[in-house]
Design an enzyme around this catalytic site. Structure first.
Site, mmCIF file in Angstrom:
data_model
loop_
_atom_site.group_PDB
_atom_site.id
_atom_site.type_symbol
_atom_site.label_atom_id
_atom_site.label_comp_id
_atom_site.label_asym_id
_atom_site.label_seq_id
_atom_site.Cartn_x
_atom_site.Cartn_y
_atom_site.Cartn_z
ATOM 1 N NE ARG A 156 -3.549 -2.135 2.895
ATOM 2 C CZ ARG A 156 -3.282 -3.239 3.591
ATOM 3 N NH1 ARG A 156 -2.085 -3.382 4.160
ATOM 4 N NH2 ARG A 156 -4.187 -4.193 3.740
ATOM 5 C CE LYS A 180 -6.342 -0.331 4.882
ATOM 6 N NZ LYS A 180 -7.631 -0.574 4.221
ATOM 7 C CG HIS A 251 -5.285 0.580 -3.934
ATOM 8 N ND1 HIS A 251 -4.563 0.519 -2.754
ATOM 9 C CD2 HIS A 251 -6.362 -0.230 -3.740
ATOM 10 C CE1 HIS A 251 -5.193 -0.267 -1.889
ATOM 11 N NE2 HIS A 251 -6.274 -0.732 -2.462
ATOM 12 N NE ARG A 254 -3.158 -3.453 -1.338
ATOM 13 C CZ ARG A 254 -2.702 -4.248 -0.382
ATOM 14 N NH1 ARG A 254 -1.415 -4.497 -0.290
ATOM 15 N NH2 ARG A 254 -3.533 -4.795 0.496
ATOM 16 C CG HIS A 277 -6.548 -8.409 1.535
ATOM 17 N ND1 HIS A 277 -6.786 -8.884 0.253
ATOM 18 C CD2 HIS A 277 -6.328 -7.082 1.407
ATOM 19 C CE1 HIS A 277 -6.704 -7.874 -0.598
ATOM 20 N NE2 HIS A 277 -6.432 -6.782 0.078
ATOM 21 C CE1 TYR A 286 -6.659 -7.819 -7.110
ATOM 22 C CE2 TYR A 286 -6.881 -8.637 -4.879
ATOM 23 C CZ TYR A 286 -6.583 -7.619 -5.751
ATOM 24 O OH TYR A 286 -6.220 -6.391 -5.271
#
Length: 302
Positions: A156, A180, A251, A254, A277, A286
């Site tokens: 990210r 995150k 992004h 990514r 994730h 995806y």
């Protein structure tokens, strides 16, 4: 009326920055959403404002719905959903701080969002994009190192700008990313990315590195940590240089990383870990891209 600076909102934003490690972009969105709410309350429900502070414990579900009702006509569905998500998160913070007793925002349903697949570069476009920065000076070598690392490791933008030199292990081909919620993960670095970073390291001492930024990996020309907006402009400039009509974003690189892994048979769980994730459902988008490609090949063959 003077602009209200609610202490609880300020505390909430500090919490997101220091405890949740949210990016500058995400923090700005939270601030915009909550400022919009405060402006509405101060105009439509002035009795809820005392000494320039919102009386959050006096706000009921009807008031929140009134705010969202007027926002419905002027905001896109995605923006409205973001506002509601911001409210839920903020109200959850207020509950934990014992400012209010219950999270009323949970009673408000999120609008149904249109399903959109992430945009990405195909492999030929990605190869051209990686080679777009060819000049032999500091900025060009730094930009090449950044785009190669973006695409090689699926980082990210918030993770990239926070990287320290010590987070890299070029000998082993690994980088430590802090994602995150301050969740760390170790991801591999590709051979071309390693070569680009090594060339950048040769140019890095040529600029005057400012005190306090010695360990930051990617620096601006002034010797300080590079800003995400500078990276965004750089990516678009490189896209224009090679004649790409797509708007290339951090992004998108990514997404390209994940999509190309999927196309080459990578395991979904593995991609989830590389991307950081927390939920497999986030990574599963995806598989839709992969299926679209499969159907396209099928249609051409038949």
């Amino acid at each position: 009326m003077d602009k209200i600076k609610d202490l609880h909102i300020e505390a909430f934003l500090i919490f997101l920055k220091t405890e949740k490690n949210f990016s500058h972009h995400t923090l700005r969105n939270y601030q915009i959403d909550l400022t919009d709410l405060v402006e509405f309350l101060s105009k439509q429900f002035p009795k809820l404002v005392i000494s320039q502070q919102i009386q959050w414990e006096r706000i009921d579900a009807h008031t929140l719905r009134s705010y969202l009702a007027q926002a419905y006509g002027r905001l896109k569905t995605t923006s409205l959903a973001r506002h509601i998500a911001t409210l839920r998160s903020f109200y959850n913070f207020l509950v934990k701080q014992r400012i209010i007793q219950a999270n009323l925002a949970k009673e408000i349903s999120l609008p149904k969002l249109p399903k959109t697949l992430p945009k990405f570069l195909d492999e030929e476009e990605a190869a051209r994009f990686m080679e777009a920065s060819t000049e032999d000076h500091f900025s060009s070598l730094r930009d090449r190192a950044m785009v190669e690392l973006f695409y090689s490791s699926g980082l990210r933008i918030g993770e990239l700008v926070q990287l320290k030199v010590s987070d890299l292990d070029l000998k082993e081909g690994m980088v430590r990313a802090s994602g995150k919620g301050r969740k760390e993960r170790i991801v591999p670095i590709g051979r071309l990315a390693i070569q680009a970073i090594e060339k950048y390291f040769e140019a890095r001492p040529k600029i005057c590195i400012q005190t306090g930024y010695e360990e930051i990996l990617f620096l601006g020309v002034q010797g300080k940590k590079i800003h995400p907006s500078v990276i965004a402009k750089m990516l678009q400039s490189l896209a224009q240089k090679i004649g790409l009509s797509k708007k290339v974003t951090p992004h998108m690189l990514r997404h390209s990383f994940a999509t190309h892994l999927m196309n080459h048979g990578a395991d979904l769980r593995g991609i989830q870990e590389l991307l950081g994730h927390s939920s497999l459902s986030t990574t599963q988008k995806y598989t839709h891209i992969n299926l679209d490609k499969l159907m396209s090949v099928y249609d051409k063959a038949h």
